[in-house]
Design a protein around this motif. Structure first.
Motif, PDB file in Angstrom:
ATOM      1  N   GLU A 283       0.834  -1.203   0.000  1.00 56.79           N
ATOM      2  CA  GLU A 283       0.000   0.000   0.000  1.00 56.79           C
ATOM      3  C   GLU A 283       0.870   1.255   0.000  1.00 56.79           C
ATOM      4  OE1 GLU A 283      -2.999   2.340   3.042  1.00 56.79           O
ATOM      5  OE2 GLU A 283      -2.875   0.155   3.216  1.00 56.79           O
ATOM      6  N   GLY A 284       1.881   1.283   0.864  1.00 56.86           N
ATOM      7  CA  GLY A 284       2.765   2.441   0.956  1.00 56.86           C
ATOM      8  C   GLY A 284       3.567   2.684  -0.303  1.00 56.86           C
ATOM      9  N   ALA A 285       3.858   1.606  -1.040  1.00 56.74           N
ATOM     10  CA  ALA A 285       4.649   1.710  -2.267  1.00 56.74           C
ATOM     11  C   ALA A 285       3.792   1.933  -3.501  1.00 56.74           C
ATOM     12  CB  ALA A 285       5.478   0.441  -2.452  1.00 56.74           C
ATOM     13  N   GLY A 286       2.494   1.646  -3.379  1.00 63.74           N
ATOM     14  CA  GLY A 286       1.626   1.713  -4.549  1.00 63.74           C
ATOM     15  C   GLY A 286       1.751   0.491  -5.439  1.00 63.74           C
ATOM     16  N   TRP A 287       2.121  -0.652  -4.840  1.00 59.70           N
ATOM     17  CA  TRP A 287       2.282  -1.900  -5.576  1.00 59.70           C
ATOM     18  C   TRP A 287       1.052  -2.784  -5.390  1.00 59.70           C
ATOM     19  CZ3 TRP A 287       7.406  -2.911  -2.585  1.00 59.70           C
ATOM     20  CH2 TRP A 287       8.442  -2.127  -3.117  1.00 59.70           C
ATOM     21  N   ASP A 288       0.905  -3.736  -6.278  1.00 55.77           N
ATOM     22  CA  ASP A 288      -0.070  -4.802  -6.111  1.00 55.77           C
ATOM     23  C   ASP A 288       0.390  -5.640  -4.918  1.00 55.77           C
ATOM     24  OD1 ASP A 288      -1.643  -7.075  -6.342  1.00 55.77           O
ATOM     25  OD2 ASP A 288      -1.390  -7.239  -8.503  1.00 55.77           O
ATOM     26  N   ASP A 289      -0.526  -6.116  -4.099  1.00 53.98           N
ATOM     27  CA  ASP A 289      -0.108  -6.860  -2.901  1.00 53.98           C
ATOM     28  C   ASP A 289      -0.089  -8.376  -3.109  1.00 53.98           C
ATOM     29  OD1 ASP A 289      -2.798  -7.479  -2.813  1.00 53.98           O
ATOM     30  OD2 ASP A 289      -3.133  -6.711  -0.787  1.00 53.98           O
ATOM     31  N   ASP A 290      -0.076  -8.832  -4.366  1.00 56.49           N
ATOM     32  CA  ASP A 290       0.020 -10.266  -4.626  1.00 56.49           C
ATOM     33  C   ASP A 290       1.317 -10.814  -4.051  1.00 56.49           C
ATOM     34  OD1 ASP A 290      -2.379 -10.380  -5.932  1.00 56.49           O
ATOM     35  OD2 ASP A 290      -1.517 -10.345  -7.941  1.00 56.49           O
ATOM     36  N   ALA A 291       1.217 -11.934  -3.381  1.00 58.06           N
ATOM     37  CA  ALA A 291       2.396 -12.561  -2.779  1.00 58.06           C
ATOM     38  C   ALA A 291       2.160 -14.057  -2.666  1.00 58.06           C
ATOM     39  CB  ALA A 291       2.671 -11.973  -1.399  1.00 58.06           C
ATOM     40  N   THR A 292       3.255 -14.787  -2.582  1.00 60.47           N
ATOM     41  CA  THR A 292       3.201 -16.210  -2.263  1.00 60.47           C
ATOM     42  C   THR A 292       3.359 -16.325  -0.755  1.00 60.47           C
ATOM     43  OG1 THR A 292       4.199 -16.792  -4.383  1.00 60.47           O
ATOM     44  CG2 THR A 292       4.346 -18.423  -2.605  1.00 60.47           C
ATOM     45  N   HIS A 293       2.354 -16.887  -0.097  1.00 57.61           N
ATOM     46  CA  HIS A 293       2.414 -17.091   1.349  1.00 57.61           C
ATOM     47  C   HIS A 293       2.936 -18.503   1.601  1.00 57.61           C
ATOM     48  CE1 HIS A 293      -0.920 -13.991   1.121  1.00 57.61           C
ATOM     49  NE2 HIS A 293       0.134 -13.378   1.609  1.00 57.61           N
ATOM     50  N   ASP A 294       4.051 -18.588   2.327  1.00 54.00           N
ATOM     51  CA  ASP A 294       4.712 -19.872   2.519  1.00 54.00           C
ATOM     52  C   ASP A 294       4.708 -20.252   3.991  1.00 54.00           C
ATOM     53  OD1 ASP A 294       7.154 -21.689   2.979  1.00 54.00           O
ATOM     54  OD2 ASP A 294       6.911 -21.680   0.792  1.00 54.00           O
ATOM     55  N   GLU A 295       4.037 -21.341   4.297  1.00 56.17           N
ATOM     56  CA  GLU A 295       3.975 -21.834   5.681  1.00 56.17           C
ATOM     57  C   GLU A 295       5.369 -22.195   6.193  1.00 56.17           C
ATOM     58  OE1 GLU A 295       2.112 -22.031   8.999  1.00 56.17           O
ATOM     59  OE2 GLU A 295       0.839 -21.866   7.238  1.00 56.17           O
ATOM     60  N   GLY A 296       6.217 -22.718   5.322  1.00 56.71           N
ATOM     61  CA  GLY A 296       7.556 -23.127   5.729  1.00 56.71           C
ATOM     62  C   GLY A 296       8.442 -21.962   6.131  1.00 56.71           C
ATOM     63  N   LEU A 297       8.191 -20.777   5.598  1.00 57.31           N
ATOM     64  CA  LEU A 297       9.006 -19.615   5.933  1.00 57.31           C
ATOM     65  C   LEU A 297       8.780 -19.165   7.378  1.00 57.31           C
ATOM     66  CD1 LEU A 297      11.080 -17.625   4.855  1.00 57.31           C
ATOM     67  CD2 LEU A 297       9.196 -16.247   3.940  1.00 57.31           C
ATOM     68  N   TYR A 298       7.630 -19.514   7.945  1.00 58.80           N
ATOM     69  CA  TYR A 298       7.312 -19.118   9.327  1.00 58.80           C
ATOM     70  C   TYR A 298       8.374 -19.623  10.306  1.00 58.80           C
ATOM     71  CZ  TYR A 298       4.849 -19.081  13.814  1.00 58.80           C
ATOM     72  OH  TYR A 298       4.506 -18.891  15.125  1.00 58.80           O
ATOM     73  N   ALA A 299       8.774 -20.858  10.188  1.00 60.29           N
ATOM     74  CA  ALA A 299       9.737 -21.451  11.117  1.00 60.29           C
ATOM     75  C   ALA A 299      11.088 -21.733  10.464  1.00 60.29           C
ATOM     76  CB  ALA A 299       9.173 -22.743  11.701  1.00 60.29           C
ATOM     77  N   ALA A 300      11.286 -21.228   9.262  1.00 59.31           N
ATOM     78  CA  ALA A 300      12.501 -21.540   8.511  1.00 59.31           C
ATOM     79  C   ALA A 300      13.747 -20.955   9.154  1.00 59.31           C
ATOM     80  CB  ALA A 300      12.377 -20.990   7.087  1.00 59.31           C
ATOM     81  N   GLY A 301      14.823 -21.703   9.076  1.00 56.99           N
ATOM     82  CA  GLY A 301      16.136 -21.170   9.403  1.00 56.99           C
ATOM     83  C   GLY A 301      16.691 -20.483   8.169  1.00 56.99           C
ATOM     84  N   PRO A 302      17.856 -19.858   8.278  1.00 54.47           N
ATOM     85  CA  PRO A 302      18.405 -19.120   7.140  1.00 54.47           C
ATOM     86  C   PRO A 302      18.688 -19.983   5.907  1.00 54.47           C
ATOM     87  CG  PRO A 302      19.883 -19.021   9.045  1.00 54.47           C
ATOM     88  CD  PRO A 302      18.643 -19.710   9.481  1.00 54.47           C
ATOM     89  N   GLU A 303      19.117 -21.222   6.090  1.00 50.44           N
ATOM     90  CA  GLU A 303      19.396 -22.076   4.941  1.00 50.44           C
ATOM     91  C   GLU A 303      18.120 -22.407   4.181  1.00 50.44           C
ATOM     92  OE1 GLU A 303      20.445 -22.788   8.079  1.00 50.44           O
ATOM     93  OE2 GLU A 303      22.552 -22.234   7.873  1.00 50.44           O
ATOM     94  N   THR A 304      17.049 -22.688   4.914  1.00 48.56           N
ATOM     95  CA  THR A 304      15.763 -22.968   4.275  1.00 48.56           C
ATOM     96  C   THR A 304      15.232 -21.722   3.589  1.00 48.56           C
ATOM     97  OG1 THR A 304      15.277 -24.697   5.882  1.00 48.56           O
ATOM     98  CG2 THR A 304      13.401 -23.777   4.686  1.00 48.56           C
ATOM     99  N   ALA A 305      15.359 -20.574   4.229  1.00 44.64           N
ATOM    100  CA  ALA A 305      14.918 -19.317   3.605  1.00 44.64           C
ATOM    101  C   ALA A 305      15.697 -19.070   2.314  1.00 44.64           C
ATOM    102  CB  ALA A 305      15.081 -18.156   4.578  1.00 44.64           C
ATOM    103  N   LEU A 306      16.991 -19.323   2.338  1.00 46.87           N
ATOM    104  CA  LEU A 306      17.810 -19.164   1.135  1.00 46.87           C
ATOM    105  C   LEU A 306      17.337 -20.120   0.041  1.00 46.87           C
ATOM    106  CD1 LEU A 306      20.156 -17.949  -0.424  1.00 46.87           C
ATOM    107  CD2 LEU A 306      21.695 -19.506   0.787  1.00 46.87           C
ATOM    108  N   ASP A 307      17.023 -21.358   0.412  1.00 43.91           N
ATOM    109  CA  ASP A 307      16.500 -22.313  -0.562  1.00 43.91           C
ATOM    110  C   ASP A 307      15.191 -21.812  -1.181  1.00 43.91           C
ATOM    111  OD1 ASP A 307      18.593 -24.113  -0.282  1.00 43.91           O
ATOM    112  OD2 ASP A 307      17.518 -25.382   1.170  1.00 43.91           O
ATOM    113  N   LEU A 308      14.335 -21.197  -0.377  1.00 47.42           N
ATOM    114  CA  LEU A 308      13.071 -20.658  -0.894  1.00 47.42           C
ATOM    115  C   LEU A 308      13.329 -19.512  -1.871  1.00 47.42           C
ATOM    116  CD1 LEU A 308      10.971 -20.763   2.384  1.00 47.42           C
ATOM    117  CD2 LEU A 308      10.629 -22.179   0.335  1.00 47.42           C
ATOM    118  N   VAL A 309      14.290 -18.639  -1.568  1.00 49.82           N
ATOM    119  CA  VAL A 309      14.640 -17.552  -2.486  1.00 49.82           C
ATOM    120  C   VAL A 309      15.184 -18.126  -3.789  1.00 49.82           C
ATOM    121  CG1 VAL A 309      16.150 -15.553  -2.855  1.00 49.82           C
ATOM    122  CG2 VAL A 309      15.016 -15.859  -0.644  1.00 49.82           C
TER     123      VAL A 309
END
Length: 172
Positions: A71-97
């Motif tokens: 909203e602040g940027a004026g962008w569409d708010d479409d996103a992929t919501h990932d349950e695994g990112l909630y508890a992910a460690g940095p290696e898992t987060a990197l794998d998701l990226v």
């Protein structure tokens, strides 16, 4: 990489949230946190960023952070919501990226600490903006955003393979 356009990765921690909720997963942003997230969105848009892919933890406070940032940027708010990112460690987060679409030039990931702070620090090659690096070393509070430049394909992203361009913490 097939072209010479650098890729941008925004690593962001959710904005301030209520101390309690029905569960940790369901904690909402405070009013100030939502304001901070909108300000962060305006800051990111001011850098000329426009995300092609957005990866957000499925927790309520991260989803609300992204909605306010968009909203602040004026962008569409479409996103992929990932349950695994909630508890992910940095290696898992990197794998998701690394699984980001190959044609995406700007990727935003919104998650939780200590993962987001560690991910930004792991990716930083130390050759970027000195002031931003010093600020990043000082901590990664709520509504912090690190903007990194990536030369390689997302699938090839490795530790210390990105330059920190900017670091910002929104506070109302």
């Amino acid at each position: 990489m097939t072209d010479s356009t650098p890729r941008r990765l925004v690593v962001m921690r959710h904005a301030r949230a209520e101390h309690s909720g029905p569960s940790d997963h369901e904690r909402r942003l405070t009013d100030g946190g939502a304001d901070d997230a909108r300000a962060a969105g305006a800051w990111l848009a001011g850098l000329g960023l426009d995300p092609d892919h957005v990866l957000v933890s499925a927790a309520l406070r991260t989803r609300e952070t992204w909605e306010a940032v968009a909203e602040g940027a004026g962008w569409d708010d479409d996103a992929t919501h990932d349950e695994g990112l909630y508890a992910a460690g940095p290696e898992t987060a990197l794998d998701l990226v690394r699984q980001s679409p190959a044609d995406a030039l700007t990727v935003v990931v919104v998650g939780h600490n200590p993962t987001m702070a560690t991910l930004a620090q792991l990716l930083d090659d130390g050759e970027g903006d000195e002031e931003a690096s010093n600020d990043l070393a000082g901590g990664f509070p709520t509504c912090a955003a690190a903007v990194l430049e990536v030369d390689d394909d997302w699938a090839d992203l490795e530790e210390q393979s990105a330059r920190l361009l900017a670091f910002h913490v929104s506070r109302s």
